[in-house]
Design a protein around this motif. Structure first.
Motif, PDB file in Angstrom:
ATOM      1  N   ASP A   5       0.859  -1.176   0.000  1.00 29.18           N
ATOM      2  CA  ASP A   5       0.000   0.000   0.000  1.00 29.18           C
ATOM      3  C   ASP A   5       0.901   1.233   0.000  1.00 29.18           C
ATOM      4  OD1 ASP A   5      -1.997   1.891   0.335  1.00 29.18           O
ATOM      5  OD2 ASP A   5      -2.217   1.523   2.481  1.00 29.18           O
ATOM      6  N   PRO A   6       0.636   2.236  -0.838  1.00 29.25           N
ATOM      7  CA  PRO A   6       1.458   3.448  -0.826  1.00 29.25           C
ATOM      8  C   PRO A   6       1.550   4.110   0.553  1.00 29.25           C
ATOM      9  CG  PRO A   6       0.081   3.418  -2.780  1.00 29.25           C
ATOM     10  CD  PRO A   6      -0.359   2.251  -1.933  1.00 29.25           C
ATOM     11  N   ALA A   7       0.500   3.996   1.354  1.00 31.63           N
ATOM     12  CA  ALA A   7       0.543   4.573   2.697  1.00 31.63           C
ATOM     13  C   ALA A   7       1.585   3.878   3.562  1.00 31.63           C
ATOM     14  CB  ALA A   7      -0.835   4.484   3.353  1.00 31.63           C
ATOM     15  N   TRP A   8       1.677   2.544   3.436  1.00 31.56           N
ATOM     16  CA  TRP A   8       2.709   1.816   4.162  1.00 31.56           C
ATOM     17  C   TRP A   8       4.090   2.130   3.586  1.00 31.56           C
ATOM     18  CZ3 TRP A   8       2.107   0.591   8.780  1.00 31.56           C
ATOM     19  CH2 TRP A   8       0.933  -0.002   9.279  1.00 31.56           C
ATOM     20  N   GLY A   9       4.167   2.328   2.276  1.00 25.23           N
ATOM     21  CA  GLY A   9       5.434   2.747   1.687  1.00 25.23           C
ATOM     22  C   GLY A   9       5.883   4.081   2.242  1.00 25.23           C
ATOM     23  N   PHE A  10       4.957   5.003   2.395  1.00 24.24           N
ATOM     24  CA  PHE A  10       5.250   6.305   2.995  1.00 24.24           C
ATOM     25  C   PHE A  10       5.791   6.136   4.414  1.00 24.24           C
ATOM     26  CE2 PHE A  10       3.963  10.055   5.415  1.00 24.24           C
ATOM     27  CZ  PHE A  10       4.372  11.115   4.595  1.00 24.24           C
ATOM     28  N   ALA A  11       5.120   5.276   5.199  1.00 23.80           N
ATOM     29  CA  ALA A  11       5.552   5.041   6.582  1.00 23.80           C
ATOM     30  C   ALA A  11       6.921   4.368   6.630  1.00 23.80           C
ATOM     31  CB  ALA A  11       4.514   4.181   7.306  1.00 23.80           C
ATOM     32  N   VAL A  12       7.135   3.377   5.765  1.00 18.21           N
ATOM     33  CA  VAL A  12       8.430   2.687   5.732  1.00 18.21           C
ATOM     34  C   VAL A  12       9.553   3.660   5.379  1.00 18.21           C
ATOM     35  CG1 VAL A  12       9.805   0.990   4.454  1.00 18.21           C
ATOM     36  CG2 VAL A  12       7.508   0.401   5.206  1.00 18.21           C
ATOM     37  N   GLY A  13       9.304   4.494   4.362  1.00 20.98           N
ATOM     38  CA  GLY A  13      10.337   5.411   3.909  1.00 20.98           C
ATOM     39  C   GLY A  13      10.769   6.388   4.971  1.00 20.98           C
ATOM     40  N   TRP A  14       9.809   7.048   5.581  1.00 20.68           N
ATOM     41  CA  TRP A  14      10.181   8.036   6.595  1.00 20.68           C
ATOM     42  C   TRP A  14      10.672   7.376   7.881  1.00 20.68           C
ATOM     43  CZ3 TRP A  14      11.581  12.620   5.474  1.00 20.68           C
ATOM     44  CH2 TRP A  14      11.049  13.264   4.362  1.00 20.68           C
ATOM     45  N   ALA A  15      10.152   6.180   8.199  1.00 22.49           N
ATOM     46  CA  ALA A  15      10.668   5.452   9.362  1.00 22.49           C
ATOM     47  C   ALA A  15      12.128   5.091   9.148  1.00 22.49           C
ATOM     48  CB  ALA A  15       9.839   4.195   9.610  1.00 22.49           C
ATOM     49  N   TYR A  16      12.465   4.632   7.932  1.00 23.51           N
ATOM     50  CA  TYR A  16      13.860   4.298   7.640  1.00 23.51           C
ATOM     51  C   TYR A  16      14.733   5.550   7.667  1.00 23.51           C
ATOM     52  CZ  TYR A  16      14.684  -0.615   6.753  1.00 23.51           C
ATOM     53  OH  TYR A  16      14.907  -1.955   6.924  1.00 23.51           O
ATOM     54  N   TRP A  17      14.195   6.645   7.166  1.00 21.13           N
ATOM     55  CA  TRP A  17      14.983   7.875   7.189  1.00 21.13           C
ATOM     56  C   TRP A  17      15.283   8.288   8.632  1.00 21.13           C
ATOM     57  CZ3 TRP A  17      14.426  13.004   8.844  1.00 21.13           C
ATOM     58  CH2 TRP A  17      15.384  13.882   8.359  1.00 21.13           C
ATOM     59  N   PHE A  18      14.267   8.261   9.490  1.00 15.54           N
ATOM     60  CA  PHE A  18      14.491   8.562  10.907  1.00 15.54           C
ATOM     61  C   PHE A  18      15.481   7.576  11.511  1.00 15.54           C
ATOM     62  CE2 PHE A  18      10.154  10.640  10.846  1.00 15.54           C
ATOM     63  CZ  PHE A  18      10.634  11.923  11.067  1.00 15.54           C
ATOM     64  N   ASN A  19      15.377   6.327  11.128  1.00 15.64           N
ATOM     65  CA  ASN A  19      16.281   5.299  11.632  1.00 15.64           C
ATOM     66  C   ASN A  19      17.726   5.636  11.293  1.00 15.64           C
ATOM     67  OD1 ASN A  19      17.084   2.879  12.798  1.00 15.64           O
ATOM     68  ND2 ASN A  19      16.704   1.681  10.953  1.00 15.64           N
ATOM     69  N   PHE A  20      17.960   6.061  10.056  1.00 17.38           N
ATOM     70  CA  PHE A  20      19.326   6.379   9.644  1.00 17.38           C
ATOM     71  C   PHE A  20      19.878   7.607  10.361  1.00 17.38           C
ATOM     72  CE2 PHE A  20      18.110   4.027   5.614  1.00 17.38           C
ATOM     73  CZ  PHE A  20      18.894   2.927   5.914  1.00 17.38           C
ATOM     74  N   VAL A  21      19.052   8.641  10.542  1.00 22.53           N
ATOM     75  CA  VAL A  21      19.566   9.832  11.219  1.00 22.53           C
ATOM     76  C   VAL A  21      19.804   9.549  12.701  1.00 22.53           C
ATOM     77  CG1 VAL A  21      18.527  11.424   9.561  1.00 22.53           C
ATOM     78  CG2 VAL A  21      17.260  10.823  11.620  1.00 22.53           C
ATOM     79  N   ILE A  22      18.967   8.693  13.320  1.00 21.10           N
ATOM     80  CA  ILE A  22      19.195   8.295  14.710  1.00 21.10           C
ATOM     81  C   ILE A  22      20.497   7.515  14.820  1.00 21.10           C
ATOM     82  CG2 ILE A  22      18.374   6.771  16.544  1.00 21.10           C
ATOM     83  CD1 ILE A  22      15.523   7.582  15.768  1.00 21.10           C
ATOM     84  N   THR A  23      20.773   6.662  13.826  1.00 23.15           N
ATOM     85  CA  THR A  23      22.015   5.891  13.838  1.00 23.15           C
ATOM     86  C   THR A  23      23.228   6.811  13.735  1.00 23.15           C
ATOM     87  OG1 THR A  23      20.895   3.996  12.824  1.00 23.15           O
ATOM     88  CG2 THR A  23      23.298   4.036  12.723  1.00 23.15           C
TER      89      THR A  23
END
Length: 548
Positions: free
Chosen positions: A124-142
């Motif tokens: 679902d594009p909505a889940w894609g949106f959530a995955v993308g920004w979650a991964y982005w936050f994950n990388f900046v937290i790392t």
């Protein structure tokens, strides 16, 4: 047909136009000679100049950072020898399953921000949106966590330099590597991964010698499995569960091969080799590495990272207690290299994730831009800046406290991402079958299907529940709202992102797999379609017309 160079964007690719406008043009990499058909919908301003060597080494060493070298200390305290080892075994099976799902999809769909596009395409594009920004936050937290870890590592040598000064210095190093050409980044990561991979053998051999009583300083008899026999689990089953966030955090980033595939010349060669080599990293780094900790360091050692003492790496403590200061200093230097390397690749991956979001209309369109060397400046600058800012927000906090918070947040994001990757793979295979396509036509097939994908997905769901349990009832601490939100706020954030995506895209709960365009964003490989000989296949007809 006359070939022509495609221009300055990809000077290393030769494209041949077909008489039929519908046909996929064939492309040939001028350096490797690999032939593949044009990948409709997958064109970006990134340069596909990373080789199989780059991808394999990045897959081997990209995630080796503070999670293993430092975090294993706090895991040893919480779970004991058996707890930490079993934690890495379970996490290892998970990322092994996830990597095989990534491999099959990354060969066929080597896209920037791959996980986002796979989730949006098959779930679902909505889940894609959530995955993308979650991964982005994950990388900046790392990035922030690795900068914090560098300070902890340096305290082994000196405490005279302020934390903020060290952060600036190492942030400049991370920036310098990322603003270089993509090949510069690739070569630096190859060197760093080679050093880390080579050093683990020194660690294994030396720790076995120390455990056998061969160090200059010993207690008169071998350590062996003394700690396993006396206290295999320091806090019972709950202690075992408590090590899972750190184990998952340690392995977070192992999936980066899926992102790097978008910038490789031939994913069909590069990705399977990277996936095939993951068992080497899992067995050598994590399983053997954690085992070496358990046979050389007591779980009640005060100086362990996460304890009340100096908060040093358990490997450094093992060498120090054995009377081998030279190896202790070398170990600390390798840890520092690992920490900075992981921060560097997190900046790289975060920028590519933001770029992929932009191509899907989920981020500002400026993020799509890259210069002639393939550097996505518009996406890279915000990624590095936010990561640096998060690190600076916590200069006054205790390093082990920040590590606990960040590793819990990263673990939640990582489990969500791994679960969505496996679910994307499951639904991709279902769509492939529903649309009457043959499994033999997949450019690369994982032998773990379907058990690997289902194991990875179900285990991720269960562990997200475990993390909720640990957030509500943390180990050794009275339940409180501050620790709960510090540990689990990423899950509500994911749900908020999903709701925002639903409002934006107004899509059904799941995409209709019968209508998914399986060829959009796909990389077509000439040797595959030539062998298939499927009548009416557009790519095959294009290939035949080329050879007339």
């Amino acid at each position: 047909m006359d070939p022509k160079t495609t221009g300055t964007q990809e000077p290393y690719v030769v494209e041949t136009k077909s008489h039929d406008a519908e046909l996929q043009p064939e492309r040939k990499h001028s350096i490797t000679g690999d032939v593949f058909l044009h990948d409709h919908g997958a064109e970006t301003e990134l340069r596909r100049i990373l080789s199989t060597r780059h991808l394999t080494m990045i897959a081997l060493g990209s995630s080796i950072g503070m999670g293993l070298w430092l975090g294993s200390g706090s895991s040893l305290i919480k779970g004991g020898p058996a707890g930490i080892f079993l934690g890495y075994v379970l996490s290892g099976f998970m990322i092994w399953s996830v990597s095989h799902s990534i491999g099959e999809m990354a060969v066929m769909y080597p896209l920037p921000s791959a996980f986002v596009q796979w989730s949006g395409k098959f779930i679902d594009p909505a889940w894609g949106f959530a995955v993308g920004w979650a991964y982005w936050f994950n990388f900046v937290i790392t990035i922030a966590n690795e900068l914090q870890a560098a300070n902890t590592v340096l305290r082994f040598w000196t405490t005279d330099v302020h934390v903020a000064a060290w952060m600036v210095i190492w942030f400049v190093v991370i920036v310098a590597v990322n603003v270089g050409a993509v090949t510069v980044f690739g070569e630096i990561e190859v060197i760093a991964s080679t050093i880390k991979f080579s050093w683990i053998f020194v660690v294994i051999i030396s720790c076995i010698v120390i455990s056998a009583g061969g160090g200059p300083v010993d207690e008169g008899y071998p350590i062996g499995f003394r700690y396993w026999n006396s206290t295999p689990f320091t806090h019972g089953f709950k202690g075992f569960l408590a090590v899972m966030p750190t184990c998952i955090f340690a392995m977070a980033g192992s999936e980066n091969a899926g992102l790097v595939a978008a910038e490789t010349a031939n994913p069909k060669k590069s990705v399977p080799r990277a996936v095939g080599s993951i068992w080497i990293r899992l067995a050598t780094f994590y399983l053997m590495g954690s085992l070496m900790v358990t046979i050389t360091v007591s779980p009640f050692e005060e100086d362990l990272f996460g304890g009340t003492g100096t908060n040093a790496s358990p490997f450094v403590i093992a060498y120090r207690n054995a009377g081998i200061p030279v190896l202790a200093h070398f170990m600390n230097a390798i840890i520092l290299l690992s920490v900075i390397s992981t921060g560097t690749i997190s900046g790289y991956a975060g920028a590519r994730t933001a770029m992929g979001l932009a191509y899907l209309g989920m981020a500002p369109q400026q993020f799509k831009k890259a210069d002639k060397l393939g550097r996505p400046w518009w996406a890279l600058v915000p990624t590095l800046t936010v990561g640096f800012g998060l690190a600076f927000l916590n200069v006054s906090e205790d390093g082990k406290t920040i590590f606990g918070w960040f590793s819990s947040l990263t673990s939640c994001f990582t489990l969500f991402g791994w679960g969505m990757i496996c679910l994307s793979h499951i639904r991709m295979r279902k769509a492939w079958k529903l649309q009457g396509r043959r499994v033999e036509d997949l450019p690369w097939k994982t032998w773990t299907w379907p058990y690997g994908a289902w194991f990875g997905f179900i285990t991720c769901v269960i562990l997200l529940g475990v993390l909720f349990y640990l957030a509500v009832w943390p180990l050794g601490v009275t339940p409180n709202a501050e620790d709960f939100w510090a540990s689990y706020i990423s899950v509500p954030l994911i749900l908020v992102l999903y709701i925002i995506g639903k409002v934006i895209y107004k899509t059904p709960f799941l995409v209709d797999l019968k209508t998914v365009d399986l060829d959009y964003g796909r990389r077509f490989y000439a040797e595959d379609v030539e062998k298939s000989g499927k009548k009416g296949n557009v790519a095959v007809r294009g290939l035949k017309s080329f050879f007339k």
